[in-house]
Design an enzyme around this catalytic site. Structure first.
Site, PDB file in Angstrom:
ATOM      1  N   ASP A   1     147.417 -33.533 -25.361  1.00 38.17           N
ATOM      2  CA  ASP A   1     146.379 -34.221 -24.588  1.00 38.17           C
ATOM      3  C   ASP A   1     146.857 -34.410 -23.152  1.00 38.17           C
ATOM      4  O   ASP A   1     148.033 -34.226 -22.838  1.00 38.17           O
ATOM      5  CB  ASP A   1     146.083 -35.575 -25.247  1.00 38.17           C
TER       6      ASP A   1
ATOM      7  N   GLU B   1     145.917 -31.476 -18.186  1.00 40.39           N
ATOM      8  CA  GLU B   1     145.371 -30.756 -17.017  1.00 40.39           C
ATOM      9  C   GLU B   1     146.418 -30.619 -15.926  1.00 40.39           C
ATOM     10  O   GLU B   1     146.339 -29.637 -15.191  1.00 40.39           O
ATOM     11  CB  GLU B   1     144.141 -31.503 -16.504  1.00 40.39           C
TER      12      GLU B   1
ATOM     13  N   ASP C   1     136.786 -35.822 -24.454  1.00 41.78           N
ATOM     14  CA  ASP C   1     136.409 -37.226 -24.653  1.00 41.78           C
ATOM     15  C   ASP C   1     134.914 -37.418 -24.431  1.00 41.78           C
ATOM     16  O   ASP C   1     134.486 -37.992 -23.431  1.00 41.78           O
ATOM     17  CB  ASP C   1     137.198 -38.111 -23.688  1.00 41.78           C
TER      18      ASP C   1
END
Ligand SMILES: *[C@@H]1O[C@H](CO)[C@@H](O)[C@H](O)[C@H]1NC(C)=O
Ligand SMILES: *[C@@H]1O[C@H](CO)[C@@H](O)[C@H](O)[C@H]1NC(C)=O
Ligand SMILES: *[C@@H]1O[C@H](CO)[C@@H](O)[C@H](O)[C@H]1NC(C)=O
Length: 979
Positions: free
Chosen positions: A487, A490, A657
């Site tokens: 997670d 990025e 999300d």
């Protein structure tokens, strides 16, 4: 689960294990009444970044650019090479123009052409030369020449313009005529003319309907944002598929018929970019790098075009069988007891659960590779792992990209090995001056592994292994979890730039926004229509939520319209604020906002500016190698939020999300379709929604639709009301029914995965993939197909008990209802209204298909031990085809595999096996739909079969008790059934 012993006895291993905080804390806790082992983070203010005015909304600055003139062009059978010379003086659109460019056009495969344009001295960053960062089959073209390729490359010399056509039908696939090329240091513009009202798909990742339309700016900039419609999100895949329709004259009918074709286009870059979709053209606006354009000449069938593309970036990995089971997760399982309770409840309500997931709750102070010693104590975890292993269930923990930066003035941070080991191995991203880049994520100020650094591999593997021990590994060759969830990769960072550089002595600091669930009087949002149907639930939930806080109230959620930026025409050579401001979604559009900034520097000096979009991919690859080092025989299971071209070779993806509302459920369909087109077939949304509160109706519908996603996981956010499927009676019932179908279809799903890994076949498939000549399906995204055989028509709105859908095909196409096995009465493309009670999802089976099934059980493993069944859905000619693939479901390279082809025609069903894997369970039943009259006799090979039923009303023939003929294994030998 074996892994080599040699790895574990490094000296650092013992140092860092014995110094993990939990060891001493566990001792302290016995004598202490209140625990202060969780540190209180220090609050710090949010940051905004410098406001940027978005260039795409400014007046066009390329008007004075006249492009380039082709010189010294030489054409060979393999391609075209030449140089391009700037026409006139530099135009400084958003940078400084290069005077001379090098053109290299290569015919790479029969269907793929590569157009490369770079500055003559190669000073611009060339992503395609960094095979250490991104490698793909693309770089190993076959040997072709201009005579055997399916396309033509043509150009005008002055100004230089080119176009690519498909030889077979003359379709122009890419065409820069009329649009001057702009090639500057921080701005490159390439434009192709588009046909009227074009149909293109892809250019992920964004939340949008399937068909992108001709009024959209797609920005490529990996970004941590939940559900921003039409804007940049976690992953970047600069590829699109285009589908075209041409009318054909058919005098025999009154109806206008069409013929179709498709092709694909990839712009290979990891730099920031806007792709501007407008009615007559599509324009690439890149802020760096060079042009590496690939055009795929495509095919009549969209799936074949997709195969050409996926073949070039890498076919997706095969998944382990268990990953097809149901996954349950919640950020907010405060301790292992809560997960154990969920496990018991799922069993009590008879709802299958295959995998338990842990979000950051299990970590100690949210730090990577640690385990909370009080809430997830090792001894209890050992028992938990023992129990789930016996029950054939699984556990997957989260790992964040960022690593907590230990506070040098706080001695208790000294034991945080993952930081100090990374410092020692020098594996973290730097600032341009060589100091550590320090951003901010969950645990406080953090550093970020440089996944392009060769030393990071050992570092990361070591962290994963240590975490395995802390979680509950009871021997050094045992990894207790079954996969990893990557997670925040990025990577996300909650501030602007290296915000912790001067402040790390304050660590740990609190995220600059309220965490969901922290005290506040805000109530959570509910899906629309909620009050109408869920008043009781609302009353109890809203009183509960008074003590809960929900906010996506990061600085980024404020709408800040960009204001002053200097308007000068001169290039600024600014890395964090390039002259061309791409339309990134974060507040103020500062490229350093809410992510690791472009000037962060990799080990070899490469700026993140040039590798921006490939960070998550790097983490995936390093994690994949770590897992195969630890368990060489096992296919790694990795779920990643950020993805890049070719991620499917190593990883699955969830759609991020999302929110608990109906639009997010709807958009997850196109999300899954698009990731399937990109070679990431193991994909799904957080079912019932992650942020905000779900409600009974939404969750009941979504649990049913989720059962038809490749990756099927319910996940929600801390602070939101819980949404395990047993919490509402209708959700429990809807889940049981849909899971019963899903688990019975496991052999079908697994076969689809095998096909995907073999040729890029999509699992979740738009209707137009199967029915490409029907223009009205070009945007159809409220229904989807699973493989080529099942049509799913989910309910996507509240307060209804019906749903509309089409049954594509022609007058001869038969669709059967999954539940009652009758042929569905419909006219082609009629928008038909169907019953859809809350606990029911409409599923249709396409005539002409044979679907392999097994009797469903509580886990995938138990299902594998049950007999096979076949569902034979005959078309009007009485024919049908299908297949099934089987192997051990785990091995990276299975030592035995099995393919079985089924075909039915002229009242005869044949099964032909290829391969040596033995499916040891028998075939029990065969159900044949569309049998027009009662059979006189039935034979299995030469044996008479007496056990069958036939229904005149449904035209359904069910042959049972076949296990007595197939006790050696359903497909151990070839067989026929005649009727
Ligand atoms: C042109 O590009 C191809 C790869 O597409 C490469 O193999 C070849 O070496 C390049 N030619 C030149 C002269 O750079
Ligand atoms: C490119 O390299 C050549 C030869 O080294 C040099 O003369 C020329 O100035 C360079 N051009 C640019 C634009 O840097
Ligand atoms: C194009 O999109 C913009 C931004 O969403 C919108 O304001 C505009 O009205 C659209 N134009 C057309 C012709 O639909």
């Amino acid at each position: 689960m074996q892994l080599p012993l040699k790895f574990f006895f490094g000296s650092i291993f013992f140092f860092y294990l014995s110094s993990l905080p939990f060891v001493s804390l566990a001792d302290d806790s016995a004598s202490s009444t209140s625990f202060s082992y969780r540190v209180e983070p220090t609050p710090i203010p949010p940051q905004q970044g410098i406001p940027q005015r978005l260039s795409v909304y400014e007046a066009y600055r390329g008007g004075d650019c006249h492009g380039y003139r082709a010189k010294e062009i030489s054409s060979t059978e393999q391609g075209v090479i030449g140089s391009l010379e700037l026409i006139g003086s530099p135009c400084y659109a958003y940078g400084t123009d290069y005077k001379k460019l090098f053109l290299n056009v290569t015919y790479e495969t029969e269907e793929r052409i590569h157009v490369s344009i770079r500055d003559i001295n190669s000073t611009q960053f060339q992503f395609s030369s960094r095979h250490d960062v991104w490698d793909a089959p693309l770089y190993h073209p076959s040997s072709v020449n201009q005579f055997n390729v399916h396309y033509n490359f043509s150009f005008n010399a002055d100004p230089f313009e080119f176009w690519i056509t498909r030889k077979s039908d003359g379709e122009v696939l890419f065409d820069t005529r009329g649009h001057p090329l702009i090639f500057e240091d921080q701005y490159i513009e390439l434009t192709t003319n588009m046909v009227e009202d074009y149909n293109i798909y892809g250019l992920a990742e964004t939340i949008h309907g399937l068909r992108l339309g001709n009024n959209l700016t797609r920005t490529f900039w990996a970004n941590d944002e939940a559900s921003p419609l039409d804007q940049n999100m976690y992953g970047t895949h600069p590829f699109y598929l285009e589908q075209r329709y041409n009318p054909v004259n058919d005098s025999s009918t009154q109806q206008q018929k069409h013929t179709s074709s498709s092709h694909g286009v990839l712009m290979l870059t990891a730099n920031g970019m806007d792709v501007v979709l407008r009615p007559k053209y599509l324009q690439y606006r890149m802020i760096g790098g060079i042009i590496d354009l690939y055009v795929y000449s495509g095919s009549k069938k969209p799936q074949n075009t997709i195969t050409q593309f996926i073949e070039s970036v890498g076919f997706p990995q095969m998944q382990q069988y268990w990953t097809l089971g149901f996954h349950m997760c919640r950020w907010g399982y405060e301790n292992i007891d809560e997960i154990i309770q969920v496990r018991e409840n799922m069993r009590k309500f008879d709802i299958p659960i295959e995998t338990f997931w842990s979000d950051i709750d299990y970590m100690h102070n949210m730090r990577d590779f640690t385990v909370d010693p009080i809430s997830y104590p090792r001894e209890q975890m050992i028992d938990f792992f023992h129990d789930i292993e016996l029950a054939h269930q699984h556990f997957v923990p989260i790992v964040d990209a960022a690593v907590y930066a230990a506070n040098p003035s706080n001695r208790s941070d000294d034991s945080y090995g993952p930081y100090y080991e990374g410092i020692e191995k020098d594996v973290f991203l730097k600032n341009p001056d060589g100091s550590l880049y320090i951003g901010e994520v969950w645990p406080g100020f953090t550093v970020f592994p440089d996944f392009t650094n060769p030393s990071v591999q050992d570092y990361w593997k070591h962290g994963i292994h240590n975490m395995s021990y802390a979680l509950g590994s009871n021997s050094s060759d045992y990894i207790p979890f079954s996969g990893l969830w990557l997670d925040m990769n990025e990577p996300s960072s909650y501030c602007v730039g290296s915000c912790g550089s001067e402040l790390v002595n304050m660590n740990p600091v609190h995220a600059p926004f309220k965490l969901p669930g922290e005290p506040n009087d805000l109530t959570l949002n509910y899906p629309e229509g909620f009050n109408l149907t869920n008043e009781t639930e609302y009353a109890s939930a809203s009183s509960a939520s008074l003590s809960q806080y929900y906010a996506t109230a990061t600085s980024s959620m404020q709408v800040v319209y960009p204001t002053a930026v200097s308007e000068g025409q001169q290039p600024k050579y600014d890395i964090n604020h390039p002259p061309y401001a791409i339309n990134t979604e974060q507040g103020n559009h500062d490229l350093a906002n809410h992510g690791v900034s472009p000037n962060a520097t990799h080990h070899d000096g490469t700026l993140r500016y040039n590798l921006f979009n490939v960070y998550g991919y790097g983490e995936i690859k390093v994690t994949h190698k770590a897992l195969t080092d630890l368990q060489p025989e096992v296919r790694p299971f990795i779920l990643s939020r950020s993805t890049f071209l070719g991620s499917g070779v190593y990883s699955a993806h969830w759609l991020g999300d999302n929110h608990s509302n109906w639009p997010n459920m709807f958009f997850s369909i196109s999300g899954m379709m698009v990731f399937n087109m990109l070679g990431v077939p193991m994909v799904g949304a957080d079912v019932c929604g992650f942020q905000d509160n779900s409600d009974e109706e939404l969750c009941a519908r979504w649990m049913a639709m989720g059962a038809f996603s490749p990756f099927y996981r319910n996940h929600n956010q801390q602070g939101s009301i819980r949404q395990e499927p047993y919490l509402w009676a209708s959700v429990a019932e809807s889940s049981r029914r849909a899971m019963n179908i899903r688990y019975s279809l496991l052999p079908y799903w697994y076969t689809l995965f095998r096909q995907a890994s073999y040729d890029g076949s999509t699992l979740i498939r738009p209707l137009f993939f199967e029915f490409p000549d029907e223009p009205s399906l070009a945007g159809a995204d409220r229904q989807f197909m699973v493989g080529d055989s099942l049509l799913i028509t989910p309910v996507l709105e509240p307060n209804t008990t019906t749903v509309n859908g089409v049954f594509p095909g022609d007058e001869d196409t038969v669709w059967y209802d999954w539940y009652n096995h009758t042929a569905i009465e419909h006219k082609p493309y009629e928008n038909k209204t169907m019953d859809a009670p809350l606990e029911h999802i409409n599923v249709a089976v396409r005539g002409s298909k044979i679907i392999p099934m097994q009797q469903p059980a509580y886990t995938t493993e138990e299902t594998r031990e049950n007999p096979f069944n076949l569902l034979v859905a005959l078309d009007k000619q009485g024919t049908a085809y299908g297949n099934v693939y089987a192997d051990d479901g785990v091995s990276l390279t299975p030592n035995a595999t099995l393919w079985v082809d089924f075909s039915a025609e002229s009242n005869k069903l044949s099964s032909a096996s290829f391969g040596t894997y033995n499916v040891h369970v028998p075939l029990a039943n065969v159900t044949i739909l569309g049998v027009s009259s009662s059979p006189k006799q039935i034979q299995f090979n030469n044996n008479s079969v007496n056990s069958f039923t036939y229904s005149d009303r449904t035209q359904e023939l069910v042959v049972t008790n076949l296990d007595k003929f197939t006790s050696a294994g359903a497909f151990a030998s070839n067989w026929t059934i005649t009727w």
